[in-house]
Structures are given as C-alpha cells and as structure tokens.
Design a protein around this motif. Sequence first.
Motif, mmCIF file in Angstrom:
data_model
loop_
_atom_site.group_PDB
_atom_site.id
_atom_site.type_symbol
_atom_site.label_atom_id
_atom_site.label_comp_id
_atom_site.label_asym_id
_atom_site.label_seq_id
_atom_site.Cartn_x
_atom_site.Cartn_y
_atom_site.Cartn_z
ATOM 1 N N LEU A 1 3.208 -68.727 2.151
ATOM 2 C CA LEU A 1 4.245 -68.725 3.744
ATOM 3 C C LEU A 1 3.700 -67.969 4.349
ATOM 4 N N SER A 2 3.670 -67.943 5.581
ATOM 5 C CA SER A 2 3.046 -67.199 7.120
ATOM 6 C C SER A 2 4.641 -66.590 7.433
ATOM 7 N N PHE A 3 5.171 -65.169 8.540
ATOM 8 C CA PHE A 3 5.981 -65.247 8.898
ATOM 9 C C PHE A 3 5.706 -64.994 10.405
ATOM 10 N N LYS A 4 6.376 -65.190 10.752
ATOM 11 C CA LYS A 4 6.370 -64.809 12.443
ATOM 12 C C LYS A 4 8.369 -64.050 12.596
ATOM 13 N N TRP A 5 7.792 -62.602 12.993
ATOM 14 C CA TRP A 5 9.295 -61.599 13.688
ATOM 15 C C TRP A 5 8.991 -61.688 15.093
ATOM 16 N N ASN A 6 10.244 -62.112 15.192
ATOM 17 C CA ASN A 6 10.959 -61.972 17.194
ATOM 18 C C ASN A 6 11.539 -60.858 16.946
ATOM 19 N N LEU A 7 11.686 -59.732 17.287
ATOM 20 C CA LEU A 7 12.408 -58.362 17.248
ATOM 21 C C LEU A 7 13.435 -58.038 18.321
ATOM 22 N N GLY A 8 13.370 -59.259 19.332
ATOM 23 C CA GLY A 8 14.792 -59.384 20.215
ATOM 24 C C GLY A 8 14.139 -58.379 21.683
ATOM 25 N N THR B 1 10.951 -49.295 14.888
ATOM 26 C CA THR B 1 12.207 -48.549 16.018
ATOM 27 C C THR B 1 11.781 -48.784 17.372
ATOM 28 N N TYR B 2 13.913 -48.731 17.691
ATOM 29 C CA TYR B 2 13.451 -49.355 19.007
ATOM 30 C C TYR B 2 13.657 -48.507 19.884
ATOM 31 N N THR B 3 13.080 -48.037 20.997
ATOM 32 C CA THR B 3 12.990 -47.264 21.898
ATOM 33 C C THR B 3 14.682 -46.967 22.449
ATOM 34 N N ASN B 4 15.453 -48.329 23.448
ATOM 35 C CA ASN B 4 16.193 -48.036 23.861
ATOM 36 C C ASN B 4 17.565 -48.617 23.304
ATOM 37 N N PRO B 5 18.392 -48.009 23.688
ATOM 38 C CA PRO B 5 19.683 -48.201 23.154
ATOM 39 C C PRO B 5 19.389 -50.462 23.497
ATOM 40 N N GLY B 6 21.111 -50.568 22.491
ATOM 41 C CA GLY B 6 21.570 -51.726 23.341
ATOM 42 C C GLY B 6 21.721 -52.982 21.867
ATOM 43 N N ASN B 7 21.537 -54.564 22.065
ATOM 44 C CA ASN B 7 21.786 -55.205 20.445
ATOM 45 C C ASN B 7 20.829 -56.101 20.682
ATOM 46 N N TYR B 8 20.129 -56.677 19.620
ATOM 47 C CA TYR B 8 19.125 -57.481 19.208
ATOM 48 C C TYR B 8 19.432 -58.188 18.478
ATOM 49 N N ASN B 9 18.579 -59.274 17.963
ATOM 50 C CA ASN B 9 18.436 -60.436 17.509
ATOM 51 C C ASN B 9 17.287 -60.542 17.102
ATOM 52 N N ILE B 10 17.368 -59.858 14.769
ATOM 53 C CA ILE B 10 16.003 -59.898 14.821
ATOM 54 C C ILE B 10 15.973 -61.571 14.674
ATOM 55 N N SER C 1 9.398 -75.139 8.213
ATOM 56 C CA SER C 1 9.300 -73.835 8.845
ATOM 57 C C SER C 1 10.802 -73.551 8.796
ATOM 58 N N ASP C 2 11.311 -72.539 8.443
ATOM 59 C CA ASP C 2 12.792 -72.110 8.483
ATOM 60 C C ASP C 2 13.092 -70.644 9.480
ATOM 61 N N THR C 3 14.447 -70.542 9.865
ATOM 62 C CA THR C 3 14.167 -69.343 10.480
ATOM 63 C C THR C 3 15.185 -69.001 10.137
ATOM 64 N N ALA C 4 15.780 -67.945 10.052
ATOM 65 C CA ALA C 4 16.824 -67.166 9.481
ATOM 66 C C ALA C 4 17.576 -65.597 10.690
ATOM 67 N N SER C 5 18.393 -65.316 11.212
ATOM 68 C CA SER C 5 18.058 -64.161 11.812
ATOM 69 C C SER C 5 19.631 -63.286 11.692
ATOM 70 N N ALA C 6 19.267 -62.233 12.121
ATOM 71 C CA ALA C 6 20.526 -61.086 12.064
ATOM 72 C C ALA C 6 20.209 -60.268 13.531
ATOM 73 N N ASP C 7 21.633 -59.577 13.724
ATOM 74 C CA ASP C 7 21.428 -59.012 14.756
ATOM 75 C C ASP C 7 22.157 -57.243 14.763
ATOM 76 N N VAL C 8 21.057 -56.251 15.633
ATOM 77 C CA VAL C 8 20.944 -55.489 15.302
ATOM 78 C C VAL C 8 21.913 -54.031 16.369
ATOM 79 N N THR C 9 22.545 -52.966 15.862
ATOM 80 C CA THR C 9 22.589 -52.389 17.403
ATOM 81 C C THR C 9 22.230 -51.531 17.444
ATOM 82 N N VAL C 10 21.670 -50.479 18.512
ATOM 83 C CA VAL C 10 21.163 -49.734 18.304
ATOM 84 C C VAL C 10 21.818 -48.497 19.659
ATOM 85 N N LEU C 11 22.676 -47.445 18.729
ATOM 86 C CA LEU C 11 23.437 -46.951 20.171
ATOM 87 C C LEU C 11 22.943 -45.526 20.195
ATOM 88 N N GLN C 12 23.216 -45.367 21.767
ATOM 89 C CA GLN C 12 22.753 -43.987 22.315
ATOM 90 C C GLN C 12 23.415 -42.739 22.352
#
Length: 226
Positions: A173-180, A193-202, A213-224
């Motif tokens: 398999l080959s992979f591509k990550w989109n980090l939001g 490592t994110y440099t700004n706070p916010g909600n991101y969809n990986i 192909s197939d796609t999976a995603s998850a939400d992450v939160t970076v707090l100030q």
Amino acid sequence: MCSSDLWNLGNGASSSASSITYTYTNPGNYNIQLIAAAPNGCSDTASADVTVLQTPSVNFSINDTSQCLNNNTFNFNNLSAFPSGTLSYKWLFGDGDSSSSVSPTHNYKSPGNYIVKLIATASNGTKDSASVEIIVYNVPNASFTINNNIQNLPANAFIITNTSNIVTGAGPLSFKWNLGNGASSSASSLTYTYTNPGNYNIQLIAAAPNGCSDTASADVTVLQTP
C-alpha cells in the motif's frame, strides 16, 4: 456399370457423391433434390425441403471490465442483433445472480474474477451467447490510531499509527496523510506537532497498486495553553 447420383442442394450447389454432409451459409428454405441414374439411362428423383434458421448475433460492451469492490457498478450495453424477429435475454453474472433485462447494471459483493455470459434467444427458437471476463479488485482497509486526540500547545505530539491492511497478494500500500492544516505526508506512520490551536481533521488515504483506495479520518483538538 454402376448407377450415378446427382444432388442439387437448392442454392446452386451440387454434388455427385453417394451421400453428403452439407452446411448452408445463409438462412432460408431449400429444396434438396437427388437424381439417381442407372447405366441404362433410367433415372428417378427424390426431394425434400430443409430450413436453415437465422441465429442471433450476440455481443455486449461494459463500461469498465476492472473495478474496485467499493462502489463497483458494471453497466452492460447489449449490442445483440436479430434482423428477422425479436430476442429475449438471460444474463449470468458469474456470482449466482442473473437478469432478463436488455442492458442491466450489476454490483458485486465480493472481489474476484467473474465470467459474465449473455444468452440471447430468438423468436424462431435459435440462440447464441457471448462471454466476457471481468475483475473486481479488493480494496484496502484504511485505519489508524492516535495516542491522544486532545493535546495542548506548545508541546503537543500526535503519534499517528497506521493500521491499514489489504488482503495478501494485493501488493504493498501507499499512503497520503492530510493533516487538516494544509500539511501532508506520505509516510506510513508519523508523529506531528501543530503550531496553532484549533480543531483539525486528519485524513489517511490508503491506495493499492491496482488503483483501489480507502479513506479513514479522525478529529483532533489542539488547546491553547494559558
């Protein structure tokens, strides 16, 4: 002296053989005539009528003969012809399903190689068939885990572990990550490592060599941090 035979086959062809096997190339009604002549010049004639029926010309096209399991849709375009009557159809899709539609659509539930067969039966009782092999490719199962979906600035470190898989033999398999946040990666697994706070969809896109192909995603939160 022996007697002689002459066959007239009703289409301009003839033969002097004692018995014959003959194939007509065109449909129609033909009168076969046998003239048997004795050495003394006496002869007798016998005849019989035969019918050669027109058979269908069976053919079909497919929108794409190789498709991925997820969202596969095979569109069959019936190109069969019969100039002197009507046709009825039976499609055999190779997976146990069938159809009597003129030009059906079919979806497969399992990967594999299938022989699709179209049988056309004419109104005169004759029939013919055509077959094509199609391929339904297996699809990767994209998945990943994250050590902690909610983290703080500035020391956040999202450890993203790739758990994607595909059936053995389907290739690497080959992979591509989109980090939001506009960033991306082609690594198998990564720490980010994110440099700004916010909600991101990986988002992870896992692709097989066959193009599926197939796609999976998850939400992450970076707090100030205060």
